[in-house]
Design an enzyme around this catalytic site. Structure first.
Site, mmCIF file in Angstrom:
data_model
loop_
_atom_site.group_PDB
_atom_site.id
_atom_site.type_symbol
_atom_site.label_atom_id
_atom_site.label_comp_id
_atom_site.label_asym_id
_atom_site.label_seq_id
_atom_site.Cartn_x
_atom_site.Cartn_y
_atom_site.Cartn_z
ATOM 1 N N ARG A 125 14.749 10.620 9.281
ATOM 2 C CA ARG A 125 14.038 9.618 10.048
ATOM 3 C C ARG A 125 14.601 8.749 11.161
ATOM 4 O O ARG A 125 14.233 8.634 12.205
ATOM 5 C CB ARG A 125 13.098 8.872 9.011
ATOM 6 C CG ARG A 125 11.937 9.746 8.454
ATOM 7 C CD ARG A 125 11.109 9.111 7.304
ATOM 8 N NE ARG A 125 10.737 7.596 7.681
ATOM 9 C CZ ARG A 125 10.226 6.918 6.863
ATOM 10 N NH1 ARG A 125 10.513 6.981 5.743
ATOM 11 N NH2 ARG A 125 9.595 5.716 7.315
ATOM 12 N N CYS A 164 29.179 0.922 -1.568
ATOM 13 C CA CYS A 164 29.578 -0.708 -1.076
ATOM 14 C C CYS A 164 30.647 -1.073 -1.193
ATOM 15 O O CYS A 164 31.392 -0.993 -2.252
ATOM 16 C CB CYS A 164 28.620 -1.427 -1.787
ATOM 17 S SG CYS A 164 28.822 -3.395 -1.574
ATOM 18 N N HIS A 180 7.948 -4.255 5.805
ATOM 19 C CA HIS A 180 8.426 -3.035 5.040
ATOM 20 C C HIS A 180 9.755 -2.721 5.155
ATOM 21 O O HIS A 180 10.250 -1.737 4.693
ATOM 22 C CB HIS A 180 7.521 -1.967 4.694
ATOM 23 C CG HIS A 180 6.300 -2.204 4.302
ATOM 24 N ND1 HIS A 180 4.982 -1.562 4.688
ATOM 25 C CD2 HIS A 180 5.567 -3.248 3.584
ATOM 26 C CE1 HIS A 180 3.861 -1.900 4.142
ATOM 27 N NE2 HIS A 180 4.281 -2.935 3.402
ATOM 28 N N GLY A 219 -3.621 0.518 13.867
ATOM 29 C CA GLY A 219 -3.120 1.614 13.324
ATOM 30 C C GLY A 219 -2.636 1.611 11.741
ATOM 31 O O GLY A 219 -1.489 2.152 11.416
ATOM 32 N N THR A 220 -3.689 1.133 11.286
ATOM 33 C CA THR A 220 -3.321 1.090 9.638
ATOM 34 C C THR A 220 -4.227 1.268 8.900
ATOM 35 O O THR A 220 -5.296 1.014 9.248
ATOM 36 C CB THR A 220 -2.592 -0.359 9.226
ATOM 37 O OG1 THR A 220 -2.326 -0.421 7.833
ATOM 38 C CG2 THR A 220 -3.563 -1.516 9.519
HETATM 39 C C1 BJW Z 1 -4.162 5.479 14.813
HETATM 40 C C2 BJW Z 1 -3.671 6.430 15.534
HETATM 41 C C3 BJW Z 1 -3.493 5.811 16.843
HETATM 42 C C4 BJW Z 1 -3.191 7.228 13.493
HETATM 43 N N1 BJW Z 1 -4.092 4.782 17.310
HETATM 44 N N2 BJW Z 1 -4.727 4.363 14.981
HETATM 45 C C5 BJW Z 1 -3.398 -4.662 -4.959
HETATM 46 C C6 BJW Z 1 -4.374 -3.474 -4.906
HETATM 47 C C7 BJW Z 1 -3.613 -2.223 -5.275
HETATM 48 C C8 BJW Z 1 -2.293 -2.115 -5.418
HETATM 49 C C9 BJW Z 1 -1.535 -2.954 -4.901
HETATM 50 C C10 BJW Z 1 -2.000 -4.317 -4.692
HETATM 51 N N3 BJW Z 1 -0.731 -5.206 -4.632
HETATM 52 C C11 BJW Z 1 0.171 -4.371 -4.450
HETATM 53 C C12 BJW Z 1 0.051 -3.070 -4.940
HETATM 54 C C13 BJW Z 1 0.872 -1.833 -5.150
HETATM 55 C C14 BJW Z 1 1.285 -1.429 -4.060
HETATM 56 C C15 BJW Z 1 0.217 -0.707 -3.296
HETATM 57 O O1 BJW Z 1 -0.498 -1.353 -2.330
HETATM 58 N N4 BJW Z 1 -0.107 0.630 -3.623
HETATM 59 C C16 BJW Z 1 -1.422 1.180 -3.063
HETATM 60 C C17 BJW Z 1 -0.916 2.457 -2.367
HETATM 61 C C18 BJW Z 1 -2.536 1.321 -3.853
HETATM 62 N N5 BJW Z 1 2.175 -2.195 -3.103
HETATM 63 C C19 BJW Z 1 3.354 -2.591 -3.249
HETATM 64 O O2 BJW Z 1 4.011 -1.733 -4.128
HETATM 65 C C20 BJW Z 1 4.023 -3.475 -2.398
HETATM 66 N N6 BJW Z 1 4.831 -4.341 -3.309
HETATM 67 C C21 BJW Z 1 4.294 -5.225 -3.881
HETATM 68 O O3 BJW Z 1 3.177 -5.564 -3.662
HETATM 69 O O4 BJW Z 1 4.881 -6.020 -4.895
HETATM 70 C C22 BJW Z 1 4.347 -6.908 -5.822
HETATM 71 C C23 BJW Z 1 3.929 -6.052 -6.850
HETATM 72 C C24 BJW Z 1 4.461 -4.836 -7.370
HETATM 73 C C25 BJW Z 1 4.055 -3.839 -8.241
HETATM 74 C C26 BJW Z 1 2.744 -4.020 -8.622
HETATM 75 C C27 BJW Z 1 2.019 -4.958 -7.888
HETATM 76 C C28 BJW Z 1 2.614 -5.799 -7.274
HETATM 77 C C29 BJW Z 1 5.106 -2.634 -1.508
HETATM 78 C C30 BJW Z 1 4.336 -1.980 -0.541
HETATM 79 C C31 BJW Z 1 5.549 -1.257 0.206
HETATM 80 C C32 BJW Z 1 4.920 0.195 1.047
HETATM 81 N N7 BJW Z 1 6.226 0.724 1.333
HETATM 82 C C33 BJW Z 1 5.720 1.900 2.352
HETATM 83 C C34 BJW Z 1 6.916 2.974 1.978
HETATM 84 C C35 BJW Z 1 7.931 2.694 2.737
HETATM 85 C C36 BJW Z 1 8.838 3.923 2.978
HETATM 86 C C37 BJW Z 1 9.192 4.020 4.264
HETATM 87 O O5 BJW Z 1 8.865 3.712 5.365
HETATM 88 O O6 BJW Z 1 10.067 4.899 4.158
HETATM 89 O O7 BJW Z 1 5.494 1.680 3.613
HETATM 90 S S1 BJW Z 1 4.063 2.984 1.652
HETATM 91 C C38 BJW Z 1 4.012 3.466 3.535
HETATM 92 O O8 BJW Z 1 2.238 2.696 3.632
HETATM 93 C C39 BJW Z 1 4.830 2.507 4.298
HETATM 94 C C40 BJW Z 1 3.710 1.941 5.175
HETATM 95 O O9 BJW Z 1 4.444 0.890 5.855
HETATM 96 C C41 BJW Z 1 2.562 1.880 4.463
HETATM 97 C C42 BJW Z 1 1.442 1.420 5.267
HETATM 98 O O10 BJW Z 1 0.682 2.519 5.800
HETATM 99 P P1 BJW Z 1 0.014 2.721 7.277
HETATM 100 O O11 BJW Z 1 0.978 1.809 8.232
HETATM 101 O O12 BJW Z 1 -1.123 1.900 6.923
HETATM 102 O O13 BJW Z 1 0.058 4.022 7.639
HETATM 103 P P2 BJW Z 1 -0.979 5.184 7.282
HETATM 104 O O14 BJW Z 1 -0.384 6.546 7.509
HETATM 105 O O15 BJW Z 1 -1.624 4.885 5.943
HETATM 106 O O16 BJW Z 1 -2.340 4.984 8.132
HETATM 107 C C43 BJW Z 1 -2.103 5.089 9.557
HETATM 108 C C44 BJW Z 1 -3.541 4.792 10.294
HETATM 109 O O17 BJW Z 1 -3.413 4.753 11.653
HETATM 110 C C45 BJW Z 1 -4.876 5.889 9.962
HETATM 111 O O18 BJW Z 1 -5.786 5.265 9.429
HETATM 112 C C46 BJW Z 1 -4.943 6.710 11.046
HETATM 113 O O19 BJW Z 1 -6.170 6.979 11.214
HETATM 114 C C47 BJW Z 1 -4.504 5.584 12.096
HETATM 115 N N8 BJW Z 1 -4.269 6.113 13.462
HETATM 116 N N9 BJW Z 1 -3.128 7.336 15.020
HETATM 117 C C48 BJW Z 1 -4.883 3.887 16.068
HETATM 118 N N10 BJW Z 1 -2.979 6.723 17.841
#
Ligand code: BJW
Length: 254
Positions: free
Chosen positions: A72, A152, A122, A201-202
């Site tokens: 990446r 490290c 993130h 875009g999320t």
């Molecule tokens: C367009 C387009 C164009 C396309 N124009 N649009 C509350 C409820 C439920 C679960 C949880 C909660 N709180 C916390 C959690 C747990 C978890 C979580 O949310 N899980 C869910 C999956 C259910 N969250 C976490 O673990 C977070 N930590 C945390 O809260 O700590 C405290 C805690 C810990 C443990 C338990 C509870 C609390 C940390 C989250 C870190 C996420 N990291 C990632 C991976 C990084 C890896 C990497 O990059 O290498 O980050 S996950 C992945 O998803 C990445 C992204 O940043 C993130 C969001 O994705 P995003 O950006 O929305 O992308 P897509 O692909 O999903 O969507 C793209 C959109 O664009 C689509 O809709 C398309 O239609 C659109 N699109 N082209 C406009 N041209």
């Protein structure tokens, strides 16, 4: 909640009393060629993203995880910001401290476009830290596709063997508290003024980012979603503008 569609032709009214908080996700970089997460079925080489983007994944197979991030890094270096990134940079120049960009993207394209008031929620693809000690994360463009994994140097001085890791917030990991505080402080200031919240875009799946719209609404913000397709939390927004952010954001902030 009712979610009307706002005509794209109508830019958001911005005056000297307007504060704007923007949340971006992978879709904003899609027009720069970077694949979204859920668009590729959440798979990399047939591995679920959680497999290589989690602390458990790193403990299980650090070489695989470093290869995932190195590929990446290599690809992101070849990508350029698109008009959506530049529209946000231009808006920041107009608003100064009344603007904050919160991005979930780790690709660095907002910085490449010139954005400065930015929270990389993130992490960042081009930053590395130690998996064990508290050394300050540092810039790192190196790629580790195989062979010896990076260790490290500070830990080595005390005889410890610790692997370096990408400075990314993996699934299940905590977000940096200082980032969350900065967003809260911005919202608190914005709340007494005209406050606009835009998510672009999320998919609205990953928390706490997906919950920011709720906080914004509680504080009286007017909320907009710009996305190619409905997101998981579309109904929470007052306005949903469907389409590519690279075309819509420049018109929305013209
Ligand atoms: C367009 C387009 C164009 C396309 N124009 N649009 C509350 C409820 C439920 C679960 C949880 C909660 N709180 C916390 C959690 C747990 C978890 C979580 O949310 N899980 C869910 C999956 C259910 N969250 C976490 O673990 C977070 N930590 C945390 O809260 O700590 C405290 C805690 C810990 C443990 C338990 C509870 C609390 C940390 C989250 C870190 C996420 N990291 C990632 C991976 C990084 C890896 C990497 O990059 O290498 O980050 S996950 C992945 O998803 C990445 C992204 O940043 C993130 C969001 O994705 P995003 O950006 O929305 O992308 P897509 O692909 O999903 O969507 C793209 C959109 O664009 C689509 O809709 C398309 O239609 C659109 N699109 N082209 C406009 N041209």
């Amino acid at each position: 909640m009712n979610t009307p569609k706002t005509p794209v032709e109508k830019p958001i009214a911005i005056d000297a009393n307007t504060w704007v908080l923007v949340l971006t996700g992978a879709g904003v970089s899609a027009e720069s060629g970077i694949p979204t997460f859920r668009g590729s079925n959440g798979l990399w080489e047939n591995y679920p993203v959680e497999y290589v983007a989690s602390p458990e994944g790193f403990m299980r197979d650090p070489a695989l995880v470093w290869r995932f991030y190195s590929e990446r890094r290599a690809f992101a270096k070849t990508c350029s910001p698109n008009p959506g990134h530049y529209a946000l940079k231009d808006l920041e120049e107009r608003l100064g401290d009344r603007f904050l960009l919160v991005t979930q993207n780790v690709d660095g394209l907002h910085r490449k476009a010139g954005s400065k008031r930015i929270v990389e929620l993130h992490g960042n693809l081009f930053t590395t830290r130690c998996s064990q000690c508290d050394r300050i994360p540092f810039e790192d463009e190196d790629e580790y596709m195989g062979g010896t994994l990076p260790a490290c140097a500070l830990c080595a001085k005390t005889g410890k063997k610790s692997l370096l890791r990408p400075h990314i917030v993996w699934f299940g990991e905590m977000l940096a508290p200082e980032n969350l505080s900065r967003i809260q402080a911005f919202m608190a200031q914005a709340a007494g003024n005209r406050f606009v919240f835009v998510a672009a875009g999320t998919s609205g799946v990953v928390y706490p980012a997906a919950g920011l719209v709720i906080s914004a609404r509680k504080l009286g913000g007017e909320t907009f979603l710009v996305n190619a397709e409905p997101a998981e939390n579309t109904e929470v927004f007052e306005h949903f503008i469907q389409g590519p952010s690279g075309q819509i954001l420049p018109r929305l902030f013209s």
